[in-house]
Design a protein around this motif. Structure first.
Motif, mmCIF file in Angstrom:
data_model
loop_
_atom_site.group_PDB
_atom_site.id
_atom_site.type_symbol
_atom_site.label_atom_id
_atom_site.label_comp_id
_atom_site.label_asym_id
_atom_site.label_seq_id
_atom_site.Cartn_x
_atom_site.Cartn_y
_atom_site.Cartn_z
ATOM 1 N N MET A 174 0.858 -1.363 -0.063
ATOM 2 C CA MET A 174 0.040 -0.248 0.013
ATOM 3 C C MET A 174 0.832 1.354 0.008
ATOM 4 N N GLU A 175 2.004 1.163 0.667
ATOM 5 C CA GLU A 175 2.874 2.211 0.635
ATOM 6 C C GLU A 175 3.493 2.775 -0.733
ATOM 7 N N ALA A 176 3.730 1.584 -1.267
ATOM 8 C CA ALA A 176 4.333 1.659 -2.519
ATOM 9 C C ALA A 176 3.240 2.158 -3.551
ATOM 10 N N MET A 177 2.197 1.635 -3.459
ATOM 11 C CA MET A 177 1.203 2.186 -4.548
ATOM 12 C C MET A 177 0.995 3.611 -4.253
ATOM 13 N N ARG A 178 0.868 4.051 -3.068
ATOM 14 C CA ARG A 178 0.310 5.514 -2.666
ATOM 15 C C ARG A 178 1.633 6.433 -3.133
#
Length: 245
Positions: A174-178
């Motif tokens: 999720m961190e990488a996506m955002r």
């Protein structure tokens, strides 16, 4: 490549696999979760032997799919399957590093990007001495940031990115996506059975999506109370299950 043989995927589609390049239940679950409908322009990052594009094309021959893979041997195996199934109009195998697609594939063009990434951080766990398996299981050739950055650059605004991973890496994904303007929108956990912890998650993100809401779907159970495949798993496997369950 050792032990190259054909496996049926259902609906007349077959795939070449080997000891080094094959697929798992995770691949089949991700293919189902990400299945595009209608005419869509799609990319798979790290296609391996080409399972997801072939599964998609079982029931949709209008897709335009570019399947990217860094390992030449895997590309050759995937191309054999594309040729065998007469899907060259639908699937293009591209032997390339996913970090080096700029200028090769158009930016902001695709409707769907999918990736079944390495599950383990580079340097964690016991590494496999066979290079093909090392690349498949550990982040030796690309990181989650690399994958999400590439997916973001390929997707048009509102395009969908699909990924599966182990639950302990949910925050990382999720961190990488955002970080690269992909907003997590739909999450589904996968459990072997009801008394086990989740073993996998499936996640959909939208390029440029608005923050503030994520749909968490009901858990997918692989087994029923009797230890057999659940009805949903039977439905997902479809005609592939014949002679295998």
């Amino acid at each position: 490549m050792n032990n190259i043989h054909l496996e049926p995927l259902g609906n007349g589609i077959q795939i070449y696999v080997s000891d080094s390049y094959h697929f798992s239940t995770d691949t089949i679950l991700l293919a189902d979760f990400s299945k595009p409908t209608g005419r869509k322009k799609c990319v798979e990052l790290g296609t391996g032997c080409g399972t997801i594009p072939l599964l998609w094309c079982r029931h949709n021959k209008t897709l335009d799919i570019t399947a990217v893979e860094i390992q030449k041997n895997a590309c050759e195996l995937a191309q054999k399957s594309v040729d065998l199934n007469s899907l060259n109009d639908n699937i293009k195998i591209l032997n390339s590093d996913l970090k080096e697609l700029k200028g090769i594939l158009p930016s902001g063009y695709y409707d769907v990007v999918v990736c079944n990434p390495p599950y383990k951080l580079s340097g964690s766990g016991i590494t496999n001495p066979e290079n093909s398996k090392l690349i498949a299981r550990h982040e030796s050739e690309c990181t989650l940031d690399d994958i999400c950055q590439t997916a973001s650059s390929l997707l048009q605004f509102g395009g969908k990115f699909f990924i599966c991973q182990r639950p302990e890496r949910l925050a990382d994904v999720m961190e990488a996506m955002r970080k690269f303007s992909i907003e997590p929108k739909t999450l589904r956990l996968v459990q072997q059975r009801r008394n086990k912890a989740p073993k996998l998650f499936l996640l959909e993100g939208r390029r440029g999506g608005k923050r503030g809401f994520m749909n968490v779907r009901e858990t997918l159970f692989i087994d029923d109370e009797n230890g057999n495949f659940s009805q949903e798993m039977m439905n997902i496997y479809g005609s592939y299950k014949e002679g295998r369950i």
